[in-house]
Design an enzyme around this catalytic site. Structure first.
Site, short mmCIF file in Angstrom:
data_model
loop_
_atom_site.label_atom_id
_atom_site.label_comp_id
_atom_site.label_asym_id
_atom_site.label_seq_id
_atom_site.Cartn_x
_atom_site.Cartn_y
_atom_site.Cartn_z
N GLU A 271 -0.62 0.86 -0.65
CA GLU A 271 0.04 1.99 -0.01
C GLU A 271 0.02 3.30 -0.81
O GLU A 271 0.92 4.13 -0.63
CB GLU A 271 1.49 1.61 0.27
CG GLU A 271 2.41 1.47 -0.97
CD GLU A 271 2.55 0.06 -1.52
OE1 GLU A 271 1.65 -0.77 -1.29
OE2 GLU A 271 3.56 -0.22 -2.19
N ASN A 272 -0.97 3.54 -1.67
CA ASN A 272 -1.02 4.78 -2.46
C ASN A 272 -0.67 5.99 -1.60
O ASN A 272 -1.13 6.11 -0.48
CB ASN A 272 -2.44 4.99 -3.00
CG ASN A 272 -3.04 3.73 -3.53
OD1 ASN A 272 -2.50 3.12 -4.43
ND2 ASN A 272 -4.14 3.28 -2.92
N HIS A 304 2.18 -1.93 7.87
CA HIS A 304 2.90 -2.25 6.63
C HIS A 304 2.67 -1.15 5.58
O HIS A 304 3.62 -0.61 5.00
CB HIS A 304 2.43 -3.61 6.10
CG HIS A 304 3.07 -4.03 4.82
ND1 HIS A 304 4.14 -4.89 4.77
CD2 HIS A 304 2.79 -3.70 3.52
CE1 HIS A 304 4.49 -5.07 3.51
NE2 HIS A 304 3.68 -4.36 2.73
N GLU A 305 1.41 -0.81 5.35
CA GLU A 305 1.12 0.18 4.31
C GLU A 305 1.67 1.55 4.71
O GLU A 305 2.21 2.27 3.88
CB GLU A 305 -0.39 0.28 4.04
CG GLU A 305 -1.07 -1.04 3.67
CD GLU A 305 -0.37 -1.84 2.58
OE1 GLU A 305 0.29 -1.25 1.73
OE2 GLU A 305 -0.49 -3.09 2.60
N1 B3K Z 1 1.89 -3.17 -2.67
C1 B3K Z 1 0.61 -3.82 -2.53
C2 B3K Z 1 0.47 -5.03 -3.37
C3 B3K Z 1 0.02 -4.78 -4.76
C4 B3K Z 1 -0.29 -6.09 -5.48
C5 B3K Z 1 -0.59 -5.90 -6.90
N2 B3K Z 1 -0.92 -7.14 -7.58
C6 B3K Z 1 0.32 -4.15 -1.11
C7 B3K Z 1 1.49 -4.25 -0.22
O1 B3K Z 1 2.33 -5.09 -0.33
O2 B3K Z 1 1.61 -3.43 0.64
ZN ZN Z 2 3.80 -4.07 0.77
#
Ligand code: B3K
Ligand code: ZN
Length: 880
Positions: A271-272, A304-305
């Site tokens: 989700e950057n 989700h992202e």
């Molecule tokens: N936040 C990321 C997951 C990152 C995992 C790093 N080992 C994807 C998500 O849950 O949206």
């Molecule tokens: Zn997530």
């Protein structure tokens, strides 16, 4: 393990950093040999900590070459800083200062897929959780939030697209065919949300007008040969943006939102801020290349992202122990979104199935941890079903306790109060309490206690007093480091049915369903004015992530299946019935008795198949036998062979018993239609294909003929894959020659499409018949296979070890040796991937003595190698 052992870190040791970073300006010069990173960071002393003198500043950094360091423009000689494999320690001379650090990294040699790396022809990043420290020296922790400005410089012909977070603020052509793009992200963020992409990419573009009337540009980037597969993700994105406005009042905040699809990615997506990077399998879909399941998965992951923009980015985590703050909450949000877009009950059934067959396993194993762990060695090992799925169940319980409107009041307060902050799960619960005037003190034990609670329910009826009493006892098994548990606050939704199957009023206002707040170890709930003995419908909608025992007879389960007003419990009664029948047969296999399937199961399925009032996807879910993994969970000592035999036998007997009806249903639904990935059409296909899967169990050519014609005529990948899987699994001899030909033709047609080939690999690796170990090894030598690519490794190795249980657990131990070899090999390249692969072996203690010994031996062999922290943690906890 040869080096010093990695150490655990503890939540109780959390301290704020001594310095904060206000702004981070980064310049990347991407070169074929190496990449030069120049970072200019503005620090200030954290006044809320006690300091007599200015404390040193330790910056995280790994696997990079330090070129130069300057503070406030003055170069620091090497004897005035310390640098080792983990960090660079500087000694500041004032409470506000600027560092300029130049490092050199080699993304093309980075196989861990963490930090900056190459995937086919492009550069991309993955920084969560601690990957940013592989890019430059930094305070790589989520409570350090700053404003990022990123300049990317690269060869213009090779990398015409240069992306980072925020809005593009400058573009220039430079000498030597290079160009530059500068991005600025006005929102403060931790380094884990940083992203950079450079490549020769195509994109599709759309617009979204937010609720306050701002126009946002939406772009999805991919390599040009995949550009026709992005429309579904774009539609999903727009739906998500609208839904988050409607349901949570949350609006997008930048001028542009970008998604980039990459082939080499450790998980689904990331989700950057403003620049989501996705595993190509979570973006690309076209009717001829992706199944309905993939279409739905893409919709859910895009959502989700996107939802993380608020639950994760605008309000982020103070430390990684708080991971469930963003993940549990965001999974709950995406589940509700999917429920609104598709069928609510089907979505609930899918999620509960996942939880029960995998999270319950985790919660009962050596890696069990609370949704907010109190220690870890490697944080990457804690992106688990517990943190995500059980975390979402905990948020769902709060939702159920405070109600829909109360929940919205709580999230409004949470977002307002903490916008721009890095906070804790405690802060989330406090917002819910403050907004609703409720006390969730006892409820918070869900955050700190691991293990799946068990509810033992008994009841009695007093005819004279017309009173029905329901007694619920809760307990929770011991988990590593937690011998005893305090009682949880468990919301148990119940309804009561009369002898006609009608719902009985359970509240003074005449409601027919109610939530019982179970708080003590044992509690009795009394229902008065009951003029007959009711049949209870318990834990409706799966209102809490627990195991529930109540001594239902098979007749009662069948009664609930057809009469319960709660759709989830109708399905669950059907599952309970099937489990009961299956476990009885497992015992019969073990004792060498003759196998006979209880007619009541077949009759129940007959009834389900003929009930036209039911959603077709629900019919399919009800006809689906519980998975081998879930059945294994019900046994004290897992017997994979007996489970497989029993389950195959039931499948075959159902097919024999319901042959005509299955065929009629198949034919009724097998009509040519324009493909739409919408709930109703998906339901028709899934039911049709479920019927076909039963029909190929017959010792008759009929099923094979259906599969053969469907394979030849299919115009979408759902029907193609279903037919191919049926051919692979078919018992009848006529299938064998067809399946070989079909597989070969399939590979020839789709060799250039990575995501499609993943399905081809998985179909073979997961089949007990075709997926013997030799075949697995052969698949891994196929020209479309890539031993470094996580999707490929998962589609063969994880599918073999996690789903093809009889072959993986072959008594020779060859499956275990194979997995150990792969884990050792992959660990040197990509520890995160290795740690996921090893999972099936961590539950070794649940098997018979012979298999226990073999698995233990394989684990010990792994342990004797020089291991990453990831594998070290999993192996040592498993062997403990
Ligand atoms: N936040 C990321 C997951 C990152 C995992 C790093 N080992 C994807 C998500 O849950 O949206
Ligand atoms: Zn997530």
């Amino acid at each position: 393990m040869k080096d010093a052992q990695p150490r655990a870190i503890y939540l109780k040791d959390y301290q704020q950093p001594d310095y904060w970073i206000d702004t981070s300006a980064l310049t990347f010069e991407l070169g074929e040999e190496s990449t030069l990173v120049t970072s200019t960071l503005n620090f200030h002393l954290n006044d809320s900590r006690q300091h007599d003198t200015l404390p040193p500043l330790p910056l995280h950094g790994q696997e990079m070459e330090l070129v130069s360091v300057a503070i406030d423009g003055e170069v620091i000689p090497a004897d005035q800083y310390q640098v080792d494999k983990e960090q660079l320690v500087l000694q500041p001379k004032s409470d506000r200062f600027e560092t300029t650090i130049v490092t050199r990294i080699k993304p093309q040699e980075n196989t861990s897929l963490e930090g900056l790396y190459r995937s086919s022809s492009m550069y991309c990043t993955q920084c969560e959780a601690e990957g940013f420290r592989k890019i430059t020296y930094y305070l790589d922790r989520p409570d350090v939030m700053s404003v990022f400005t990123t300049t990317v410089i690269a060869d213009k012909e090779k990398y015409p697209v240069l992306l980072s977070n925020g809005n593009a603020v400058d573009r220039q052509d430079l000498d030597n065919g290079r160009h530059l793009v500068t991005w600025n992200d006005p929102f403060k963020k931790p380094a884990y949300l940083f992203a950079l992409v450079a490549g020769n990419l195509d994109f599709i573009e759309d617009k979204f007008t937010t609720m306050s009337g701002r126009e946002v540009t939406l772009q999805i980037f991919t390599e040009s040969h995949n550009i026709t597969k992005c429309d579904h993700a774009m539609r999903s994105l727009k739906k998500s943006m609208k839904w988050d406005e409607d349901v949570y009042g949350r609006e997008y905040d930048l001028d542009i939102f970008m998604i980039v699809a990459v082939d080499d990615f450790n998980m689904g997506a990331m989700e950057n801020k403003g620049l989501n990077i996705f595993n190509s399998s979570a973006v690309l879909a076209r009717q001829d290349t992706a199944t309905d399941a993939a279409f739905q998965r893409i919709e859910a992951i895009v959502a989700h992202e996107y939802f993380h923009n608020w639950s994760g980015n605008r309000v982020t985590c103070r430390d990684w122990f708080q991971l469930s703050l963003k993940e549990g909450f965001t999974v709950f949000r995406d589940a509700e979104f999917s429920a609104d877009m598709n069928s609510r009950t089907v979505k609930r059934v899918e999620d509960v199935n996942l939880l029960r067959s995998h999270q319950f396993v985790e919660d009962a194993g050596p890696m069990a941890h609370p949704i907010r762990p109190d220690s870890f060695i490697e944080i990457n090992n804690f992106y688990t079903l517990t943190v995500y799925e059980k975390g979402a169940e905990v948020v769902r319980m709060i939702h159920n306790i405070v109600g829909k409107d109360g929940f919205r009041k709580g999230t409004d307060l949470y977002f307002d109060r903490h916008d721009g902050q890095a906070v804790t799960t405690e802060d989330f619960v406090t917002a819910m309490e403050d907004a609703n005037g409720v006390d969730l003190t006892q409820f918070k034990r869900w955050y700190s206690q691991a293990g799946t609670p068990v509810l033992d329910v008994t009841d009695d009826y007093d005819e004279e007093k017309q009173e029905y009493r329901l007694t619920i006892r809760q307990s929770c098994p011991a988990t590593p480091g937690q011998k005893t548990k305090l009682p949880f606050h468990i919301p148990v939704e119940v309804g009561l049915l009369d002898g006609e199957g009608e719902p009985m009023p359970v509240t003074s206002e005449g409601k027919t369903t109610l939530i019982l707040d179970l708080k003590d170890e044992e509690q009795t709930f009394v229902f008065t004015g009951m003029d007959e003995r009711p049949l209870p419908s318990l834990l409706r909608g799966f209102s809490a992530p627990v195991r529930l025992n109540y001594d239902y007879s098979r007749e009662e389960l069948i009664f609930l299946m057809s009469n319960d007003e709660d759709g989830f419990n109708r399905w669950d009664s059907c599952q309970r019935l099937a489990i009961d029948v299956l476990l009885e047969l497992v015992a019969a296999v073990q004792e060498g008795r003759e196998l006979v399937v209880d007619e009541s199961l077949i009759n129940a399925y007959r009834q389900v198949l003929s009930d036209t009032s039911l959603d077709k996807a629900m019919v399919a879910e009800m006809l689906n036998l519980p998975s081998e993994t879930y059945l294994a969970e019900q046994m004290d000592v897992i017997d994979v062979d007996a489970i497989h035999r029993a389950r195959e036998f039931v499948k075959q007997q159902v097919a024999v018993g319901l042959q005509d009806q299955l065929l009629a249903t198949y034919q009724r639904l097998n009509i040519e239609k324009l493909y739409r990935p919408e709930a109703e059409d998906i339901a028709e296909r899934v039911l049709k294909n479920t019927c076909m899967a039963y029909l190929v169990e017959l010792d008759d050519v009929v099923g094979v003929e259906l599969a053969k014609s469907q394979y030849a005529a299919a115009t979408n990948m759902t029907d193609t894959m279903a037919a191919l899987n049926c051919l692979i699994h078919a018992t009848h001899e006529s299938a064998a020659p067809i399946v070989g030909k079909a597989l070969a033709e399939f590979a020839e047609k789709w060799i250039g499409d990575n995501n499609v080939m993943d399905m081809w690999f998985a179909a073979q690796a997961g089949s007990p018949r075709t997926g013997k170990l030799e075949k697995i090894k052969e698949l891994m030598e196929h020209k479309a296979f890539d031993k470094k690519n996580p999707n490929k490794m998962r589609s063969v190795v994880s599918v073999f070890c996690g789903r093809n249980l009889v072959n993986f657990h072959d008594l020779s131990g060859s499956g275990y040796e194979f997995l150990a070899d792969e884990v050792i090999r992959v660990d040197t390249l990509n520890p995160q991937l290795a740690a996921r692969l090893i999972n099936p072996m961590t539950r070794w203690k649940r098997y018979d003595e012979k298999r226990r010994e073999l698995m233990q031996k394989a684990l010990k062999r792994i342990q004797s190698h020089d291991l990453s922290a990831d594998i070290f943690e999993v192996v040592s906890k498993s062997l403990a």
